[in-house]
Scaffold this motif. Structure first.
Motif, PDB file in Angstrom:
ATOM      1  N   PHE A  65      18.204  -5.314  -7.849  1.00  0.00           N
ATOM      2  CA  PHE A  65      18.287  -4.825  -6.313  1.00  0.00           C
ATOM      3  C   PHE A  65      16.656  -4.404  -6.076  1.00  0.00           C
ATOM      4  CE2 PHE A  65      17.756  -0.290  -5.242  1.00  0.00           C
ATOM      5  CZ  PHE A  65      17.891  -0.141  -3.480  1.00  0.00           C
ATOM      6  N   VAL A  66      15.984  -3.798  -7.609  1.00  0.00           N
ATOM      7  CA  VAL A  66      14.680  -3.668  -7.191  1.00  0.00           C
ATOM      8  C   VAL A  66      14.290  -5.384  -6.184  1.00  0.00           C
ATOM      9  CG1 VAL A  66      12.634  -3.066  -7.998  1.00  0.00           C
ATOM     10  CG2 VAL A  66      14.854  -2.094  -8.584  1.00  0.00           C
ATOM     11  N   GLU A  67      14.469  -6.579  -7.218  1.00  0.00           N
ATOM     12  CA  GLU A  67      13.542  -7.685  -6.780  1.00  0.00           C
ATOM     13  C   GLU A  67      14.004  -7.596  -5.514  1.00  0.00           C
ATOM     14  OE1 GLU A  67      13.615 -12.008  -8.435  1.00  0.00           O
ATOM     15  OE2 GLU A  67      14.604 -11.049  -9.234  1.00  0.00           O
ATOM     16  N   SER A  68      15.686  -7.724  -4.805  1.00  0.00           N
ATOM     17  CA  SER A  68      15.651  -7.883  -3.833  1.00  0.00           C
ATOM     18  C   SER A  68      15.351  -7.640  -2.452  1.00  0.00           C
ATOM     19  CB  SER A  68      17.407  -8.502  -3.532  1.00  0.00           C
ATOM     20  OG  SER A  68      17.527  -8.323  -2.459  1.00  0.00           O
ATOM     21  N   VAL A  69      14.826  -6.086  -3.108  1.00  0.00           N
ATOM     22  CA  VAL A  69      14.668  -5.516  -1.839  1.00  0.00           C
ATOM     23  C   VAL A  69      13.055  -5.724  -1.386  1.00  0.00           C
ATOM     24  CG1 VAL A  69      14.912  -2.863  -0.484  1.00  0.00           C
ATOM     25  CG2 VAL A  69      16.576  -3.918  -1.656  1.00  0.00           C
ATOM     26  N   GLY A  70      12.173  -5.087  -2.958  1.00  0.00           N
ATOM     27  CA  GLY A  70      11.274  -5.697  -2.898  1.00  0.00           C
ATOM     28  C   GLY A  70      10.338  -6.509  -2.309  1.00  0.00           C
ATOM     29  N   ASN A  71      11.194  -7.818  -2.441  1.00  0.00           N
ATOM     30  CA  ASN A  71      10.635  -9.024  -1.530  1.00  0.00           C
ATOM     31  C   ASN A  71      10.924  -8.951  -0.234  1.00  0.00           C
ATOM     32  OD1 ASN A  71      10.612 -10.287  -4.091  1.00  0.00           O
ATOM     33  ND2 ASN A  71      12.205 -11.492  -4.354  1.00  0.00           N
ATOM     34  N   ARG A  72      11.453  -7.979  -0.009  1.00  0.00           N
ATOM     35  CA  ARG A  72      11.873  -8.131   1.656  1.00  0.00           C
ATOM     36  C   ARG A  72      10.674  -6.956   2.267  1.00  0.00           C
ATOM     37  NH1 ARG A  72      13.840  -4.532   4.734  1.00  0.00           N
ATOM     38  NH2 ARG A  72      14.143  -2.629   3.020  1.00  0.00           N
ATOM     39  N   ILE A  73      10.579  -6.209   1.696  1.00  0.00           N
ATOM     40  CA  ILE A  73       9.195  -5.195   2.416  1.00  0.00           C
ATOM     41  C   ILE A  73       7.917  -5.766   1.633  1.00  0.00           C
ATOM     42  CG2 ILE A  73      10.617  -3.243   2.206  1.00  0.00           C
ATOM     43  CD1 ILE A  73       9.701  -2.047   0.648  1.00  0.00           C
ATOM     44  N   GLY A  74       8.085  -6.444   0.499  1.00  0.00           N
ATOM     45  CA  GLY A  74       6.529  -6.829   0.517  1.00  0.00           C
ATOM     46  C   GLY A  74       6.220  -6.603  -0.579  1.00  0.00           C
ATOM     47  N   CYS A  75       7.064  -6.725  -1.957  1.00  0.00           N
ATOM     48  CA  CYS A  75       6.176  -6.003  -3.665  1.00  0.00           C
ATOM     49  C   CYS A  75       6.347  -6.906  -3.933  1.00  0.00           C
ATOM     50  CB  CYS A  75       7.625  -5.031  -3.943  1.00  0.00           C
ATOM     51  SG  CYS A  75       7.692  -3.617  -2.568  1.00  0.00           S
ATOM     52  N   GLY A  76       5.885  -8.586  -4.124  1.00  0.00           N
ATOM     53  CA  GLY A  76       6.889  -9.208  -4.654  1.00  0.00           C
ATOM     54  C   GLY A  76       7.448  -9.359  -5.667  1.00  0.00           C
ATOM     55  N   THR A  77       7.417  -9.713  -6.783  1.00  0.00           N
ATOM     56  CA  THR A  77       8.424  -9.701  -7.562  1.00  0.00           C
ATOM     57  C   THR A  77       8.115  -8.131  -8.673  1.00  0.00           C
ATOM     58  OG1 THR A  77       8.385 -11.271  -8.404  1.00  0.00           O
ATOM     59  CG2 THR A  77       9.601 -10.709 -10.062  1.00  0.00           C
ATOM     60  N   GLY A  78       9.179  -7.435  -7.575  1.00  0.00           N
ATOM     61  CA  GLY A  78       9.383  -6.494  -8.452  1.00  0.00           C
ATOM     62  C   GLY A  78       8.930  -5.319  -8.444  1.00  0.00           C
ATOM     63  N   GLY A  79       7.653  -5.496  -7.569  1.00  0.00           N
ATOM     64  CA  GLY A  79       6.450  -4.311  -6.892  1.00  0.00           C
ATOM     65  C   GLY A  79       5.415  -4.684  -8.035  1.00  0.00           C
ATOM     66  N   GLU A  80       4.257  -4.029  -7.461  1.00  0.00           N
ATOM     67  CA  GLU A  80       3.348  -3.379  -8.002  1.00  0.00           C
ATOM     68  C   GLU A  80       2.728  -2.661  -8.557  1.00  0.00           C
ATOM     69  OE1 GLU A  80      -0.764  -2.799  -5.831  1.00  0.00           O
ATOM     70  OE2 GLU A  80      -0.597  -5.261  -5.457  1.00  0.00           O
ATOM     71  N   ALA A  81       3.052  -2.502  -9.718  1.00  0.00           N
ATOM     72  CA  ALA A  81       2.651  -0.985 -11.021  1.00  0.00           C
ATOM     73  C   ALA A  81       1.544  -0.305 -10.155  1.00  0.00           C
ATOM     74  CB  ALA A  81       2.690  -1.182 -11.959  1.00  0.00           C
TER      75      ALA A  81
ATOM     76  N   GLY B 263       0.563  -1.210   0.364  1.00  0.00           N
ATOM     77  CA  GLY B 263       0.047  -0.278   0.202  1.00  0.00           C
ATOM     78  C   GLY B 263       1.058   1.119   0.216  1.00  0.00           C
ATOM     79  N   ARG B 264       2.176   1.070   0.364  1.00  0.00           N
ATOM     80  CA  ARG B 264       3.060   2.749  -0.079  1.00  0.00           C
ATOM     81  C   ARG B 264       3.664   2.515  -0.989  1.00  0.00           C
ATOM     82  NH1 ARG B 264       5.152   4.632   4.687  1.00  0.00           N
ATOM     83  NH2 ARG B 264       4.934   3.396   6.440  1.00  0.00           N
TER      84      ARG B 264
END
Length: 355
Positions: free
Chosen positions: A339-355, A311-312
């Protein structure tokens, strides 16, 4: 008026003047207000906490402290700056010429740079991995030699967030030439207090201050460790790898790592020269911190993508310079994607985040 009344009046005036003088001498002797030197539009006073403002900073022979400042910020004048400098001179046992030293702390108040290149240079300085995030929902970072605070939205200028920054420099000059030297303004809590004091003073003069002054009451969380030789994976972020080469003088700093902010910085370390930023990776999801990246070119090839994570609205940012651009493995774009995938997975974005 009778002569007796005039004499009593003169005695009374003399007594009051004597009391004021005695009080003034006492204030001056104890270095108390109003005789204590003040800097940066009255925000800082000598001996007010931080090392740089205290007597210890004047321990070298011939030391003196002086301040210069622009006009304070205002509704019409959004940019302002001030500098406090300590200079000293000592004998050089290897030369007839003395060694001179200058330590300075510079404050800048105003909106972040509009031009992309200048904004990236600004990011490199203040999103440094050595800086700790401020507590108590304050949007900023503080190190022993630098600090940055994002001001409330009421202080924005042309859609750009206004910020207050502090940075330090130190130079020694002698028969070997001018050399940069490490310099600490004070402890992180001391620097944080200096930052908030000058921010509150600046906002008040600019007419955008909140009802209650900004304060810090919680302890600061320090970064995990001092800088270290850069290695793979960079800042221990899976998939972010560079071939640094044997004998390279790159140093990495693992910075903040939480759900709202993650920082990683790399510098090329050269003795006697300021540490130059070589690479930087940032994730920011706090709204005011993320707003600092607004207006920069976006896209994976630009090193800036946005995602919605739990939600952020979240920003992922990278800036790699010089020889390191060709040293990323498998490629510069690939390292950023990792970087995007690794950190995104850590903070709950899934793979690469949700657009």
């Amino acid at each position: 008026m009778s002569g007796g009344r005039r004499r009593r009046g003169k005695l009374l005036v003399g007594a009051v003047a004597g009391a004021v003088l005695a009080t003034g001498i006492g204030l001056y002797a104890t270095d108390s207000w109003p005789f204590r030197n003040a800097y940066c539009w009255g925000a800082w006073q000598e001996n007010s906490g931080a090392y740089f403002l205290g007597e210890d900073a004047l321990a070298k022979s011939g030391s003196e402290r002086r301040g210069t400042e622009s006009a304070p910020p205002s509704a019409e004048r959004q940019n302002a700056t001030c500098t406090v400098e300590v200079s000293s001179t000592v004998d050089d046992s290897d030369s007839d010429e003395p060694l001179t030293f200058k330590e300075s702390v510079t404050v800048e108040y105003g909106p972040v740079p509009a031009e992309a290149g200048k904004r990236r240079a600004w990011m490199a300085r203040y999103f440094h991995g050595s800086a700790s995030p401020l507590p108590d929902a304050l949007d900023g970072l503080v190190g022993s030699d630098r600090a940055m605070l994002v001001l409330p939205e009421t202080c924005d200028v042309d859609g750009r967030p206004s910020v207050v920054t502090i940075r330090s420099e130190s130079w020694g000059d002698g028969h070997l030439g001018r050399r940069a030297m490490p310099f600490s303004i004070g402890t992180r809590p001391d620097v944080a207090r200096m930052l908030l004091e000058v921010a509150n003073a600046g906002m008040e003069k600019a007419g955008c201050a909140p009802d209650d002054p900004l304060r810090m009451t919680s302890p600061m969380v320090t970064v995990a460790e001092d800088d270290e030789s850069a290695r793979e994976p960079l800042c221990r972020i899976p998939g972010v790898t560079f071939e640094f080469g044997e004998g390279a003088r790159y140093r990495q700093q693992v910075g903040a790592v939480n759900d709202e902010l993650q920082t990683c910085s790399v510098v090329w370390s050269s003795r006697g020269e300021p540490d130059e930023p070589a690479a930087q990776y940032v994730m920011a999801s706090a709204p005011r911190m993320a707003a600092l990246f607004a207006g920069l070119p976006e896209g994976a090839d630009e090193g800036l993508v946005r995602a919605t994570c739990n939600g952020r609205k979240t920003v992922f940012y990278a800036d790699v310079r010089g020889g390191l651009r060709s040293s990323a493995s498998p490629s510069l774009d690939g390292a950023f994607a990792n970087f995007v995938e690794s950190v995104g997975n850590r903070i709950g974005c899934g793979t690469g985040g949700e657009a």
